[in-house]
Design an enzyme around this catalytic site. Structure first.
Site, mmCIF file in Angstrom:
data_model
loop_
_atom_site.group_PDB
_atom_site.id
_atom_site.type_symbol
_atom_site.label_atom_id
_atom_site.label_comp_id
_atom_site.label_asym_id
_atom_site.label_seq_id
_atom_site.Cartn_x
_atom_site.Cartn_y
_atom_site.Cartn_z
ATOM 1 C CB CYS A 1 -0.926 0.012 1.207
ATOM 2 S SG CYS A 1 -1.938 -1.443 1.333
ATOM 3 C CG HIS B 1 -3.332 3.069 2.818
ATOM 4 N ND1 HIS B 1 -3.705 2.802 1.519
ATOM 5 C CD2 HIS B 1 -3.364 1.881 3.477
ATOM 6 C CE1 HIS B 1 -3.945 1.498 1.404
ATOM 7 N NE2 HIS B 1 -3.752 0.929 2.567
ATOM 8 C CG ASN C 1 -6.417 -1.328 1.518
ATOM 9 O OD1 ASN C 1 -5.776 -0.815 0.604
ATOM 10 N ND2 ASN C 1 -5.843 -1.851 2.595
HETATM 11 N N1 ACO Z 1 -17.954 -9.399 9.599
HETATM 12 C C1 ACO Z 1 -18.355 -9.701 10.825
HETATM 13 N N2 ACO Z 1 -17.497 -10.007 11.807
HETATM 14 C C2 ACO Z 1 -16.199 -9.983 11.537
HETATM 15 C C3 ACO Z 1 -15.708 -9.658 10.258
HETATM 16 C C4 ACO Z 1 -16.646 -9.358 9.265
HETATM 17 N N3 ACO Z 1 -16.297 -9.037 8.004
HETATM 18 N N4 ACO Z 1 -14.365 -9.712 10.276
HETATM 19 C C5 ACO Z 1 -14.011 -10.039 11.512
HETATM 20 N N5 ACO Z 1 -15.127 -10.225 12.279
HETATM 21 C C6 ACO Z 1 -15.221 -10.595 13.666
HETATM 22 C C7 ACO Z 1 -14.001 -11.336 14.136
HETATM 23 O O1 ACO Z 1 -14.110 -12.710 13.826
HETATM 24 C C8 ACO Z 1 -14.042 -11.078 15.619
HETATM 25 O O2 ACO Z 1 -14.975 -11.960 16.199
HETATM 26 P P1 ACO Z 1 -14.638 -12.673 17.614
HETATM 27 O O3 ACO Z 1 -14.527 -11.520 18.583
HETATM 28 O O4 ACO Z 1 -15.815 -13.544 17.825
HETATM 29 O O5 ACO Z 1 -13.345 -13.370 17.394
HETATM 30 C C9 ACO Z 1 -14.624 -9.663 15.703
HETATM 31 O O6 ACO Z 1 -15.270 -9.423 14.466
HETATM 32 C C10 ACO Z 1 -13.597 -8.600 15.935
HETATM 33 O O7 ACO Z 1 -12.507 -8.843 15.058
HETATM 34 P P2 ACO Z 1 -11.258 -7.927 15.074
HETATM 35 O O8 ACO Z 1 -10.222 -8.485 14.176
HETATM 36 O O9 ACO Z 1 -10.897 -7.646 16.500
HETATM 37 O O10 ACO Z 1 -11.855 -6.609 14.436
HETATM 38 P P3 ACO Z 1 -11.170 -5.213 14.321
HETATM 39 O O11 ACO Z 1 -11.989 -4.225 15.026
HETATM 40 O O12 ACO Z 1 -9.708 -5.264 14.609
HETATM 41 O O13 ACO Z 1 -11.313 -4.915 12.746
HETATM 42 C C11 ACO Z 1 -10.030 -5.011 10.708
HETATM 43 C C12 ACO Z 1 -10.719 -5.809 11.817
HETATM 44 C C13 ACO Z 1 -11.095 -4.224 9.987
HETATM 45 C C14 ACO Z 1 -9.362 -5.970 9.754
HETATM 46 C C15 ACO Z 1 -9.001 -4.060 11.327
HETATM 47 O O14 ACO Z 1 -8.214 -4.759 12.240
HETATM 48 C C16 ACO Z 1 -8.114 -3.377 10.299
HETATM 49 O O15 ACO Z 1 -8.557 -2.535 9.562
HETATM 50 N N6 ACO Z 1 -6.838 -3.714 10.296
HETATM 51 C C17 ACO Z 1 -5.835 -3.009 9.453
HETATM 52 C C18 ACO Z 1 -5.916 -3.338 7.989
HETATM 53 C C19 ACO Z 1 -4.892 -2.473 7.238
HETATM 54 O O16 ACO Z 1 -4.664 -1.338 7.563
HETATM 55 N N7 ACO Z 1 -4.266 -2.957 6.237
HETATM 56 C C20 ACO Z 1 -3.288 -2.035 5.594
HETATM 57 C C21 ACO Z 1 -2.416 -2.663 4.759
HETATM 58 S S1 ACO Z 1 -3.210 -3.492 3.443
HETATM 59 C C22 ACO Z 1 -1.943 -3.891 2.301
HETATM 60 O O17 ACO Z 1 -0.799 -3.544 2.486
HETATM 61 C C23 ACO Z 1 -2.306 -4.707 1.114
#
Ligand code: ACO
Length: 373
Positions: free
Chosen positions: A160, A300, A330
């Site tokens: 990214c 980003h 993204n």
């Molecule tokens: N729908 C419903 N529930 C979901 C989903 C979904 N799509 N995805 C995850 N959950 C659930 C999980 O299973 C978890 O359930 P549990 O508590 O029963 O285990 C719960 O939701 C919370 O999951 P978390 O991973 O804690 O959710 P979080 O608030 O951290 O959000 C996310 C997840 C959106 C992926 C976030 O962590 C994020 O944006 N991370 C950074 C991504 C990023 O910046 N990438 C940049 C680089 S990309 C590149 O270089 C190609």
């Protein structure tokens, strides 16, 4: 004696270039004699050669995939995706539409805006993690598609962060007078490497491309500084294991999903916020700029909560932020390139405004750039 006079003459003209250049812009932009900002490049830039963006363009595929449609594919909901990420929909490339097609279309639009013909382009840099194929480079495929037959070309892999890395590399060629016209493209078909059964990742990504034409533009400082960083110790937070020399494609690698992107979301999130804050602050510090002086911040577009956390740490106001991730999700290397094009097209950015771009991605990699538009 003649030798001494010659040396003194060279020194003073170099010093004159150093001193005049920052004050040129301040004189143009403000009646006071106080420089608007420090140009950190000036110390290298003995002949006053700067690098500006003379045109931008972007392209996204026609097909829209909404959160509601995704909720029919995996166990998720529009409510979860919207509140946890800010994404409402993303674009998905057609089966016969590849990263080079998206990049070529964005490039054509950027060239048109810049008033530059494909034959004038001397170098094409394509930032991507989804090249059409491992080789030849997507840059070569774009070169053919747009008819830029004089250009050299290569791909750049910084996930990214690739577009900011690309701008910095392009700037080196322009400042050094190696090339006059460089095309930087961020293009991705992430739908090709997303596991559509993994709700943790498939809701986040989309396809698209953005491009910028870089040239020297008289009376503009252009790209003032670009910070680039990486930490390979955290490579396992976000990766695609299969398809390279470590794990070539086999029946087993395909069956076990090794050709899909995998991510530790929570850790990636924390690292993103920290790295983006640090990179942005470093870029501002180099230019002796306060965040209030920035007209438009283009972060980003990965997650609205990451953007808001970074903005809060930087002391930025919501109206300074340009956000379009609700439409595209993204798009990795294309993300800030598409956002820049839309910020310009919508009038958020006018000539002379200061822009702060800040990025983060797999590697880990990060970067930030300050641009006088
Ligand atoms: N729908 C419903 N529930 C979901 C989903 C979904 N799509 N995805 C995850 N959950 C659930 C999980 O299973 C978890 O359930 P549990 O508590 O029963 O285990 C719960 O939701 C919370 O999951 P978390 O991973 O804690 O959710 P979080 O608030 O951290 O959000 C996310 C997840 C959106 C992926 C976030 O962590 C994020 O944006 N991370 C950074 C991504 C990023 O910046 N990438 C940049 C680089 S990309 C590149 O270089 C190609």
């Amino acid at each position: 004696m003649a030798h001494a006079v010659f040396s003194i003459g060279r020194c003073s003209s170099r010093l004159a270039a150093l001193e005049v250049q920052p004050n040129d812009a301040s004189a143009r932009m403000s009646p006071s004699s106080t420089p608007r900002f420090k140009n950190p490049r000036a110390k290298y830039n003995f002949q006053g050669r700067t690098c500006s963006i003379s045109g931008v363009g972007s392209y996204v595929p026609a097909k829209v995939l909404t959160n509601a449609e995704l909720a029919k594919m995996v166990d998720t909901s529009d409510e979860w995706i919207t509140t946890r990420t800010g994404i409402r929909e993303r674009r998905i490339a057609a089966r016969n539409e590849f990263t080079s097609d998206l990049g070529a279309e964005a490039a054509v639009r950027a060239l048109r805006q810049a008033g530059v013909s494909p034959e004038q382009v001397e170098l094409i840099i394509v930032a991507t993690i989804t090249p059409d194929m491992p080789f030849p480079s997507t840059a070569c495929l774009v070169q053919k598609k747009i008819g830029a037959h004089r250009a050299a070309g290569f791909d750049l892999e910084a996930a990214c962060s690739g577009f900011i890395y690309g701008l910095e590399i392009a700037q080196q060629f322009i400042m050094s007078r190696t090339y006059d016209t460089v095309l930087v493209i961020g293009a991705e078909k992430l739908s090709a490497i997303v596991d559509w059964k993994d709700r943790n990742t498939c809701v986040l990504f989309g396809d698209g491309a953005g491009a910028a034409v870089l040239q020297n533009r008289p009376n503009s400082h252009g790209l003032l500084t670009a910070v680039m960083g990486a930490d390979g110790r955290k490579a396992d937070l976000l990766f695609m294991a299969g398809g390279g020399s470590r794990c070539p494609a086999t029946m087993e690698s395909v069956a076990s999903g090794m050709h899909y992107l995998r991510m530790e979301g929570k850790e990636t999130f924390k690292n993103a916020v920290q790295a983006m804050q640090t990179a942005a602050e470093e870029a501002l510090r180099r230019c002796e700029l306060d965040i209030t002086r920035i007209k438009c911040i283009i972060p980003h577009q990965a997650n609205r909560r990451i953007i808001d956390a970074v903005a809060e740490r930087l002391g930025a106001k919501p109206e300074q932020l340009f956000v379009n991730l609700h439409k595209y999700g993204n798009t990795s290397a294309a993300s800030v390139a598409i956002a820049l094009d839309e910020a310009v097209a919508s009038g958020h950015v006018q000539r002379g405004d200061l822009i702060l771009m800040v990025v983060f991605g797999a590697g880990l990699t990060w970067g930030a750039a300050v641009i006088e538009w």
